[in-house]
Motif scaffolding. Structure first.
Motif, PDB file in Angstrom:
ATOM      1  N   SER A 123       3.445  33.634  83.652  1.00 57.60           N
ATOM      2  CA  SER A 123       4.175  34.352  82.598  1.00 57.60           C
ATOM      3  C   SER A 123       3.273  34.680  81.420  1.00 57.60           C
ATOM      4  O   SER A 123       3.571  35.579  80.635  1.00 57.60           O
ATOM      5  CB  SER A 123       5.331  33.494  82.084  1.00 57.60           C
ATOM      6  N   ARG A 124       2.185  33.946  81.295  1.00 55.44           N
ATOM      7  CA  ARG A 124       1.375  34.161  80.088  1.00 55.44           C
ATOM      8  C   ARG A 124       0.716  35.533  80.072  1.00 55.44           C
ATOM      9  O   ARG A 124       0.408  36.054  79.002  1.00 55.44           O
ATOM     10  CB  ARG A 124       0.364  33.042  79.856  1.00 55.44           C
ATOM     11  N   THR A 136       2.275  38.287  80.923  1.00 58.45           N
ATOM     12  CA  THR A 136       3.290  39.133  80.300  1.00 58.45           C
ATOM     13  C   THR A 136       3.344  38.877  78.800  1.00 58.45           C
ATOM     14  O   THR A 136       3.374  39.818  77.992  1.00 58.45           O
ATOM     15  CB  THR A 136       4.678  38.839  80.909  1.00 58.45           C
ATOM     16  N   THR A 137       3.353  37.612  78.413  1.00 59.00           N
ATOM     17  CA  THR A 137       3.449  37.281  76.990  1.00 59.00           C
ATOM     18  C   THR A 137       2.235  37.820  76.232  1.00 59.00           C
ATOM     19  O   THR A 137       2.365  38.423  75.164  1.00 59.00           O
ATOM     20  CB  THR A 137       3.556  35.757  76.801  1.00 59.00           C
ATOM     21  N   ALA A 138       1.050  37.610  76.801  1.00 63.06           N
ATOM     22  CA  ALA A 138      -0.170  38.057  76.119  1.00 63.06           C
ATOM     23  C   ALA A 138      -0.202  39.579  75.991  1.00 63.06           C
ATOM     24  O   ALA A 138      -0.577  40.117  74.935  1.00 63.06           O
ATOM     25  CB  ALA A 138      -1.401  37.570  76.881  1.00 63.06           C
ATOM     26  N   ARG A 150       2.357  41.475  75.854  1.00 66.92           N
ATOM     27  CA  ARG A 150       3.361  41.843  74.831  1.00 66.92           C
ATOM     28  C   ARG A 150       2.746  41.738  73.435  1.00 66.92           C
ATOM     29  O   ARG A 150       3.036  42.559  72.558  1.00 66.92           O
ATOM     30  CB  ARG A 150       4.586  40.917  74.927  1.00 66.92           C
ATOM     31  N   VAL A 151       1.906  40.738  73.221  1.00 69.81           N
ATOM     32  CA  VAL A 151       1.235  40.598  71.921  1.00 69.81           C
ATOM     33  C   VAL A 151       0.293  41.786  71.691  1.00 69.81           C
ATOM     34  O   VAL A 151       0.282  42.378  70.606  1.00 69.81           O
ATOM     35  CB  VAL A 151       0.451  39.266  71.845  1.00 69.81           C
ATOM     36  N   ALA A 182       2.365  44.821  70.916  1.00 73.37           N
ATOM     37  CA  ALA A 182       2.937  44.754  69.563  1.00 73.37           C
ATOM     38  C   ALA A 182       1.865  45.082  68.513  1.00 73.37           C
ATOM     39  O   ALA A 182       2.151  45.764  67.519  1.00 73.37           O
ATOM     40  CB  ALA A 182       3.518  43.362  69.312  1.00 73.37           C
ATOM     41  N   ALA A 183       0.654  44.617  68.742  1.00 69.59           N
ATOM     42  CA  ALA A 183      -0.438  44.907  67.792  1.00 69.59           C
ATOM     43  C   ALA A 183      -0.757  46.401  67.788  1.00 69.59           C
ATOM     44  O   ALA A 183      -0.896  47.019  66.720  1.00 69.59           O
ATOM     45  CB  ALA A 183      -1.668  44.089  68.148  1.00 69.59           C
ATOM     46  N   LEU A 206      -8.110  36.085  69.640  1.00 66.88           N
ATOM     47  CA  LEU A 206      -7.121  35.226  70.291  1.00 66.88           C
ATOM     48  C   LEU A 206      -7.569  34.977  71.727  1.00 66.88           C
ATOM     49  O   LEU A 206      -7.782  35.925  72.481  1.00 66.88           O
ATOM     50  CB  LEU A 206      -5.754  35.926  70.276  1.00 66.88           C
ATOM     51  N   VAL A 244      -6.519  33.535  75.255  1.00 65.38           N
ATOM     52  CA  VAL A 244      -5.375  33.125  76.077  1.00 65.38           C
ATOM     53  C   VAL A 244      -5.961  32.533  77.355  1.00 65.38           C
ATOM     54  O   VAL A 244      -6.190  33.225  78.343  1.00 65.38           O
ATOM     55  CB  VAL A 244      -4.447  34.320  76.378  1.00 65.38           C
TER      56      VAL A 244
END
Lengths: 107, 137
Positions: free
Chosen positions: B19-20, B22-24, B26-27, B30-31, B132, B134
């Protein structure tokens, strides 16, 4: 370090890591570095009321805790089910912290 | 180039596993939507995120054909971010670690992705306002 954010993705019921992350955040906060824990993915399970959670101590010590609305929705957790002190937010909060120069640690 | 901020994001997880990813992403998305320039350095299995031969599939368990299943493909997410950043005039660079690419035979990537080395990561991170990492769980 101006601020610290820990992005916690692991379920506290399955890993010991989230408890260590909470302790790290408490320690940083104690040393004068504002700390935030951002709960994503399965980490949001620890935000539910009525479960044991390492977050309670962190919240009581002044650590900010936020849960990813996307992860909450995926797991069917409604905002009213969250323990006191957990805010609902989204990944934009991570962007905000990066813009402000915070150190962001992904766990 | 605008005076907007620049982030460098390091990804390591392979597609379809965690899932990370997808989460990463998304970040990153968003940026970019806030006009922030983003560099991505993909290490290890993450070099397969923009692999151009990813294909959607049907789901026999759910009785869905390919179209109904609408299986998400990371290469399409990456391509979408490259396109939207270009439209918005925001810089978005995706560099795949060359050694990791060779190990995995992952050289055929979508347009807009280039091959690089850890020296590129160092340069990007040095020139960025924040970074960042990940890492793989």
């Amino acid at each position: 370090m101006r601020e610290m954010m820990i992005v916690e993705t692991r379920d506290a019921a399955e890993h010991r890591g989230p408890a260590r992350s909470a302790e790290l955040a408490i320690g940083m906060h104690h040393e004068g570095v504002p700390a935030t824990i951002f709960l994503a993915e399965n980490a949001v399970f620890a935000a539910r009321r009525g479960s044991e959670s390492p977050l309670d101590r962190a919240i009581a010590k002044g650590v900010a805790v936020a849960a990813d609305s996307f992860a909450l929705k995926e797991r069917g957790i409604a905002p009213h089910e969250l323990r006191k002190g957990v805010a609902v937010s989204d990944v934009g909060l991570i962007v905000d912290k990066l813009v402000r120069g915070s150190s962001v640690m992904w766990r | 180039m605008s005076k907007s901020k620049t982030f460098t994001v390091v990804l390591m997880d392979a597609p379809f596993e965690s899932s990370r990813t997808t989460t990463a992403l998304r970040v990153v998305d968003a940026a970019l939507k806030r006009g922030i320039n983003v560099n991505v350095f993909a290490y290890e299995g993450a070099v397969l995120l923009p692999f151009k031969h990813q294909q959607p599939h049907a789901n026999a368990v759910h009785g869905h054909d390919v179209e109904q299943e609408d299986h998400p493909l990371p290469r399409e997410w990456v391509a979408g971010m490259i396109a939207s950043a270009k439209d918005a005039g925001t810089a978005f660079e995706w560099i795949n670690c060359g050694l990791c690419v060779d190990e995995r035979g992952a050289g055929e990537c979508i347009d807009g992705v280039r091959r690089g080395t850890p020296a590129d990561l160092w340069k990007m991170a040095t020139a960025s306002d924040n970074s960042l990492v990940v890492a793989t769980a």
